[in-house]
Design a protein around this motif. Structure first.
Motif, PDB file in Angstrom:
ATOM      1  N   ALA A   1      48.608  61.107  48.788  1.00 57.48           N
ATOM      2  CA  ALA A   1      47.831  60.767  47.586  1.00 57.48           C
ATOM      3  C   ALA A   1      47.662  59.339  47.399  1.00 57.48           C
ATOM      4  N   ARG A   2      48.623  58.498  47.745  1.00 57.60           N
ATOM      5  CA  ARG A   2      48.211  57.153  47.312  1.00 57.60           C
ATOM      6  C   ARG A   2      47.333  56.510  48.588  1.00 57.60           C
ATOM      7  N   LYS A   3      47.458  57.076  49.586  1.00 59.14           N
ATOM      8  CA  LYS A   3      46.470  56.608  50.514  1.00 59.14           C
ATOM      9  C   LYS A   3      44.806  57.109  50.431  1.00 59.14           C
ATOM     10  N   VAL A   4      44.899  58.166  49.875  1.00 58.48           N
ATOM     11  CA  VAL A   4      43.464  58.513  49.303  1.00 58.48           C
ATOM     12  C   VAL A   4      43.069  57.733  48.076  1.00 58.48           C
ATOM     13  N   LEU A   5      43.873  57.490  47.199  1.00 56.25           N
ATOM     14  CA  LEU A   5      43.701  56.584  46.208  1.00 56.25           C
ATOM     15  C   LEU A   5      42.943  55.137  46.797  1.00 56.25           C
ATOM     16  N   GLY A   6      43.561  54.624  47.822  1.00 60.24           N
ATOM     17  CA  GLY A   6      43.097  53.387  48.657  1.00 60.24           C
ATOM     18  C   GLY A   6      41.722  53.664  48.778  1.00 60.24           C
ATOM     19  N   ARG A   7      41.067  54.702  48.941  1.00 60.59           N
ATOM     20  CA  ARG A   7      39.589  54.674  49.416  1.00 60.59           C
ATOM     21  C   ARG A   7      38.665  54.580  48.061  1.00 60.59           C
ATOM     22  N   LEU A   8      39.008  54.222  46.966  1.00 60.28           N
ATOM     23  CA  LEU A   8      38.281  53.785  45.744  1.00 60.28           C
ATOM     24  C   LEU A   8      37.533  52.750  45.773  1.00 60.28           C
TER      25      LEU A   8
END
Length: 76
Positions: A68-75
């Motif tokens: 989930a933290r990695k997905v947030l890095g795609r903002l």
């Protein structure tokens, strides 16, 4: 368009984090409470097996949280 992408990314990360919480509660907290209050958790469950299974569930929950933290890095 980037606002839509950001919101979808945040929703995905939130879903993954909620799944991580559910996995940890299901695999670690619930069996621990059952043992604490000496409820029957099944026949043939040794403390070593319960500890190993809880470690696997905890690892899966942590992995989902980190994803989930990695997905947030795609903002954007």
């Amino acid at each position: 368009m980037s606002a839509i992408h950001n919101e979808r990314t945040k929703l995905t990360a939130n879903w993954l984090n909620a799944m991580a919480s559910g996995v940890i509660i299901t695999g670690v907290v619930a069996p621990s409470i059952a043992v604490l209050f000496q409820f029957s958790i099944g026949i043939g469950f040794s403390p070593l097996l319960l500890t190993a299974a809880s470690c696997v569930w905890l690892s899966c929950g942590i992995a989902l949280h980190l994803l989930a933290r990695k997905v947030l890095g795609r903002l954007l």
